[in-house]
Design an enzyme around this catalytic site. Structure first.
Site, PDB file in Angstrom:
ATOM      1  N   LEU A 179       0.857  -1.179   0.000  1.00 31.81           N
ATOM      2  CA  LEU A 179       0.000   0.000   0.000  1.00 31.81           C
ATOM      3  C   LEU A 179       0.898   1.235   0.000  1.00 31.81           C
ATOM      4  O   LEU A 179       2.020   1.193   0.506  1.00 31.81           O
ATOM      5  CB  LEU A 179      -0.891   0.043   1.251  1.00 31.81           C
ATOM      6  CG  LEU A 179      -1.940  -1.053   1.432  1.00 31.81           C
ATOM      7  CD1 LEU A 179      -2.691  -0.829   2.745  1.00 31.81           C
ATOM      8  CD2 LEU A 179      -2.902  -1.106   0.265  1.00 31.81           C
ATOM      9  N   ASP A 180       0.393   2.335  -0.538  1.00 28.97           N
ATOM     10  CA  ASP A 180       1.124   3.598  -0.450  1.00 28.97           C
ATOM     11  C   ASP A 180       1.391   3.924   1.016  1.00 28.97           C
ATOM     12  O   ASP A 180       0.609   3.562   1.904  1.00 28.97           O
ATOM     13  CB  ASP A 180       0.300   4.746  -1.042  1.00 28.97           C
ATOM     14  CG  ASP A 180       0.164   4.652  -2.544  1.00 28.97           C
ATOM     15  OD1 ASP A 180       0.871   3.845  -3.156  1.00 28.97           O
ATOM     16  OD2 ASP A 180      -0.667   5.403  -3.093  1.00 28.97           O
ATOM     17  N   MET A 181       2.479   4.632   1.271  1.00 29.42           N
ATOM     18  CA  MET A 181       2.822   5.033   2.632  1.00 29.42           C
ATOM     19  C   MET A 181       1.663   5.767   3.313  1.00 29.42           C
ATOM     20  O   MET A 181       1.385   5.553   4.500  1.00 29.42           O
ATOM     21  CB  MET A 181       4.060   5.930   2.603  1.00 29.42           C
ATOM     22  CG  MET A 181       4.517   6.434   3.951  1.00 29.42           C
ATOM     23  SD  MET A 181       6.031   7.433   3.782  1.00 29.42           S
ATOM     24  CE  MET A 181       6.321   7.911   5.486  1.00 29.42           C
ATOM     25  N   THR A 184      -1.528   5.496   2.768  1.00 26.28           N
ATOM     26  CA  THR A 184      -2.755   4.703   2.835  1.00 26.28           C
ATOM     27  C   THR A 184      -2.700   3.759   4.031  1.00 26.28           C
ATOM     28  O   THR A 184      -1.664   3.161   4.316  1.00 26.28           O
ATOM     29  CB  THR A 184      -2.934   3.890   1.543  1.00 26.28           C
ATOM     30  OG1 THR A 184      -2.908   4.772   0.422  1.00 26.28           O
ATOM     31  CG2 THR A 184      -4.250   3.126   1.551  1.00 26.28           C
ATOM     32  N   ARG A 200      -5.601   7.122  -6.436  1.00 31.73           N
ATOM     33  CA  ARG A 200      -5.383   8.558  -6.244  1.00 31.73           C
ATOM     34  C   ARG A 200      -5.414   9.303  -7.579  1.00 31.73           C
ATOM     35  O   ARG A 200      -6.046  10.360  -7.710  1.00 31.73           O
ATOM     36  CB  ARG A 200      -4.062   8.781  -5.510  1.00 31.73           C
ATOM     37  CG  ARG A 200      -4.035   8.107  -4.142  1.00 31.73           C
ATOM     38  CD  ARG A 200      -2.640   7.992  -3.551  1.00 31.73           C
ATOM     39  NE  ARG A 200      -2.136   9.274  -3.073  1.00 31.73           N
ATOM     40  CZ  ARG A 200      -1.021   9.407  -2.372  1.00 31.73           C
ATOM     41  NH1 ARG A 200      -0.301   8.343  -2.066  1.00 31.73           N
ATOM     42  NH2 ARG A 200      -0.624  10.595  -1.960  1.00 31.73           N
TER      43      ARG A 200
END
Length: 226
Positions: A53-55, A57, A157
């Site tokens: 996951l993105d940092m 998120t 996003r």
């Protein structure tokens, strides 16, 4: 390193809850070594990364505990055999409907501005389904359910920003005004469902978005709580 919340653990795999602001894997530099995989390996030395996951998120992350399971789960993600759902709060009022809408827009790395991504006809096929759960009229925002059909970097996003509904708190793709509407990226991985590689059982895990029960709707509300 703060302790991790394990939603599930067995001899083959782990389902962990990643907090917002934590990397999934180490980054470059001594200040970026604290991450989900490092924390997991302190408790489960055999933990192996399957996806990320993105940092910014938060939400559910699946990890393997042996190479065979890592390969099997990686193949399941690649074959789109893993159900993934997210919740987000986005800028603007999106139409309410029981039907899913589709964003079909290829993505490619925005090389001059890495790690940003952008929509480009030469990019990789990228699809996101979305459905509005409720409108937050006082904040001019919408609580939405998201289902990525592909797994591109920053896909949710970029796709939401591309249709004029950037995620609140998004420091990469939202305007300064939309960034300021929330103290964090309002994006959470709420559902993971897949077939267990060893037992062949159907597995489904749900994590409530930490902001969903704090969404304010009163006339004086101007910001979204974390």
């Amino acid at each position: 390193m703060a302790p991790l919340h394990a939603i599930h653990e067995d001899p083959d795999l782990l389902v962990l809850e990643k907090p917002a602001g934590l990397l999934c894997v180490p980054g470059r530099g001594a200040d970026k070594q604290d991450c989900l995989s490092a924390r997991a390996q302190q408790r489960w030395p055999d933990a192996l990364v399957v996806h990320r996951l993105d940092m910014a998120t938060s939400g559910l992350v699946l990890m393997a505990r042996n190479l065979a399971t890592q390969r099997a789960l990686g193949d399941a993600f690649a074959a789109r055999q893993v159900e993934k759902r997210y919740e987000a709060v986005v800028d603007g009022l999106m139409p309410l409907s029981d039907e899913w809408a589709l964003i079909d827009a290829p993505l490619i790395a925005d090389w001059p501005r890495r790690p940003l991504q952008k929509i480009d006809a030469a990019g990789k096929p990228s699809q996101t389904r979305w459905r509005a759960l409720r409108q937050l009229t006082q904040q001019q925002a919408t609580h939405v359910l998201l289902e990525p059909l592909t797994g591109r970097s920053h896909q949710l996003r970029v796709h939401l920003a591309s249709i004029g509904h950037a995620i609140l708190g998004d420091a990469l793709y939202a305007s300064e005004a939309v960034q300021a509407c929330a103290p964090r990226l309002m994006l959470h991985a709420t559902v993971l469902a897949f077939t267990h590689p060893a037992t062949l059982q159907g597995m489904r895990f749900v994590s409530e978005a930490p902001f969903s029960w704090r969404l304010t709707v009163g006339p004086a509300a101007s910001r979204i709580s974390p």
